[in-house]
Design an enzyme around this catalytic site. Structure first.
Site, short mmCIF file in Angstrom:
data_model
loop_
_atom_site.label_atom_id
_atom_site.label_comp_id
_atom_site.label_asym_id
_atom_site.label_seq_id
_atom_site.Cartn_x
_atom_site.Cartn_y
_atom_site.Cartn_z
N ASN A 74 35.11 20.97 144.83
CA ASN A 74 35.59 22.13 144.09
C ASN A 74 34.54 23.22 143.94
O ASN A 74 34.88 24.40 143.80
CB ASN A 74 36.07 21.69 142.70
CG ASN A 74 37.33 20.88 142.76
OD1 ASN A 74 38.39 21.39 143.09
ND2 ASN A 74 37.23 19.60 142.44
N THR A 75 33.26 22.85 143.96
CA THR A 75 32.18 23.82 143.79
C THR A 75 31.47 24.11 145.10
O THR A 75 31.17 25.27 145.40
CB THR A 75 31.16 23.30 142.76
OG1 THR A 75 31.83 23.04 141.52
CG2 THR A 75 30.05 24.32 142.52
N THR B 20 19.31 25.30 118.92
CA THR B 20 20.70 25.22 119.38
C THR B 20 20.78 24.83 120.85
O THR B 20 21.62 24.01 121.25
CB THR B 20 21.41 26.56 119.14
OG1 THR B 20 21.39 26.85 117.74
CG2 THR B 20 22.85 26.50 119.62
N ASP C 192 37.40 11.63 147.85
CA ASP C 192 36.02 11.24 147.56
C ASP C 192 35.97 9.90 146.83
O ASP C 192 35.10 9.06 147.08
CB ASP C 192 35.30 12.33 146.76
CG ASP C 192 36.07 12.79 145.53
OD1 ASP C 192 37.27 12.43 145.39
OD2 ASP C 192 35.50 13.52 144.71
N ARG C 193 36.93 9.66 145.94
CA ARG C 193 36.99 8.39 145.22
C ARG C 193 37.25 7.23 146.17
O ARG C 193 36.63 6.16 146.06
CB ARG C 193 38.08 8.45 144.14
CG ARG C 193 37.90 9.56 143.13
CD ARG C 193 39.11 9.67 142.20
NE ARG C 193 39.25 8.48 141.36
CZ ARG C 193 40.32 8.24 140.63
NH1 ARG C 193 41.36 9.08 140.64
NH2 ARG C 193 40.38 7.15 139.88
#
Length: 246
Positions: free
Chosen positions: A9-10, A185, A111-112
């Site tokens: 996806n990236t 933070t 991929d899995r």
């Protein structure tokens, strides 16, 4: 020499292999964009091959696996134009060497399937495979049977969700840390994501082991963010290129 492409996806990750060798000669990435044409992908692949001094005439085969179905046809055309061959497209119907007990195999991320297939066929061990990318998947193979797993947001999705849905929390860089309690933070977000993610995954692994108490699982970790988990899972096996090797 063959070229293997894992469309995520990236990023689209490419690896070059010589026959009968599991270790890639070279790995490179280009960004995943649905708006790119096959010619644009051709140009980017060609540039990357030039950078590593690989001549396209030396590549005589290719494989594509994808979790972005809309790009399969585009990248296939790129391969045909650039290398003058049509790549093999790996799907859930391909011979993975696994029995698939998943109720909806047509929705199973390739991929899995590749990850669990590789660790079973290569090492003949029941395994839990964690693939940490845009999404993180946790998948279980027992005695050659893919039984299922979990899907959860990846590091960047968690980070972006905090930034996008709050007014005061900043966007941060995901990086390795060695503290639990954040003193500002940014550190607090980093600790929440990195340390929280470890405990989330560790809890899932423990629950799997409770459900299957008689199985001696190997734990595998792969994917683009696997380095952030590496030192926290001291007994796990790591291979960032696991999907490509499959």
């Amino acid at each position: 020499m063959i070229i293997v492409s894992d469309i995520g996806n990236t990023n689209i990750v490419f690896a070059l292999f010589e026959s009968n060798n599991d270790n890639p000669l070279s790995v490179f990435r280009i960004s995943t964009k649905n708006s790119k044409t096959s010619d644009e992908y051709c140009a980017e692949i060609f540039i990357q091959l030039n950078l590593i001094n690989v001549n396209i005439v030396d590549i005589n085969g290719g494989i594509i696996a994808s979790v972005v179905p809309s790009l399969i046809g585009v990248l296939r055309k790129s391969f045909e134009k650039l290398f003058n061959f049509s790549p093999y497209i790996f799907t859930y119907n391909s011979n993975s060497g696994l029995n698939i007990s998943y109720k909806t195999p047509e929705t199973l991320g390739i991929d899995r399937l590749l990850n669990t297939s590789f660790v079973w066929l290569k090492y003949n061990k029941s395994s839990i495979v964690i693939d940490s990318g845009t999404a993180t998947t946790v998948d279980i193979v027992i005695a050659g049977d893919f039984i299922g797993g979990m899907i959860l947001p990846g590091f960047n999705l968690m980070k972006n969700s905090l930034f996008s849905n709050t007014e005061m929390l900043p966007s941060i860089d995901i990086k390795d840390i060695d503290f639990i309690i954040g003193k500002n933070t940014i550190e607090s977000i980093q600790s929440g994501i990195i340390n929280g993610y470890f405990h989330l995954l560790n809890g899932l692994i423990n629950d799997i082991k409770v459900e299957y108490p008689n199985i001696d699982f190997d734990i595998w970790i792969t994917g683009g963010f696997s380095e952030f988990l590496k030192k926290r899972f001291s007994n796990a096996k790591f291979d960032v290129d696991l999907t490509l090797k499959a």
